[in-house]
Design an enzyme around this catalytic site. Sequence first.
Site, short mmCIF file in Angstrom:
data_model
loop_
_atom_site.label_atom_id
_atom_site.label_comp_id
_atom_site.label_asym_id
_atom_site.label_seq_id
_atom_site.Cartn_x
_atom_site.Cartn_y
_atom_site.Cartn_z
N GLU A 1 -25.82 4.16 47.22
CA GLU A 1 -26.35 3.59 45.98
C GLU A 1 -27.82 3.17 46.16
O GLU A 1 -28.25 2.12 45.70
CB GLU A 1 -25.49 2.41 45.51
CG GLU A 1 -24.01 2.72 45.40
CD GLU A 1 -23.72 3.90 44.48
OE1 GLU A 1 -24.05 3.83 43.29
OE2 GLU A 1 -23.16 4.92 44.96
N HIS B 1 -32.67 4.68 43.18
CA HIS B 1 -33.69 3.64 43.00
C HIS B 1 -35.05 4.04 43.56
O HIS B 1 -36.00 3.27 43.45
CB HIS B 1 -33.24 2.35 43.70
CG HIS B 1 -31.97 1.78 43.17
ND1 HIS B 1 -31.93 0.93 42.09
CD2 HIS B 1 -30.69 1.94 43.56
CE1 HIS B 1 -30.68 0.58 41.85
NE2 HIS B 1 -29.89 1.18 42.73
#
Length: 204
Positions: free
Chosen positions: A106, A110
Amino acid sequence: MTVRDFYESFWADAPEDPEPWAWERRRALLLEDVRAGERVLDLGCGAGRFVRALADAGAEPAGVEIAAAALERARRNAPGAELRLLEPDGSLPLDHRSIDLVWCSEVLEHVADVAGLLVEVRRVLRPGGRLLATVPYNGHVQGALIALTRFEAHFDPLGQHLRFFTHRSLIHTLHARGFEAIDVRPWGGAPLLRRGLVARATRA
């Protein structure tokens, strides 16, 4: 505001030891691939939950983060672990060919310079070293549901997600950066509503 400033601000207001999203499932996924004694990098280690889990499993973990405020928490949550701040130029503060497994969960969504980060991941992996990554899944079904229910929120230009991966685009991204034996599969959630992709790849 720089990316580092953004995450310093985020972590300044975060709990001392926040539970990562899908913590139990992601920890199980990671530990299935880890062998005792391996040097494992948690890239984007946050407050250190996965670093601590790796140490408990007999691995030799290292954690790298962009925010010093996150590393302060990680040092308290995983005392004695090797924890380092990402270099200002985005490079990893680790030697060439020094890591057996990179856990990057994850995180890629970003990152503005995904290609540059993956070059660094490949650099620090030993020959035959592995990358284990997870990202949110943006498949056809997921895209249709997003369009119908939360299109504006999902693609909020002020949100944290900068990259949106499909099964095919994640494979292409890894292959373009020199990874081999790439395996990408839907992960988490009901069969037609998978929330994520898990990628395994090898450095030649």
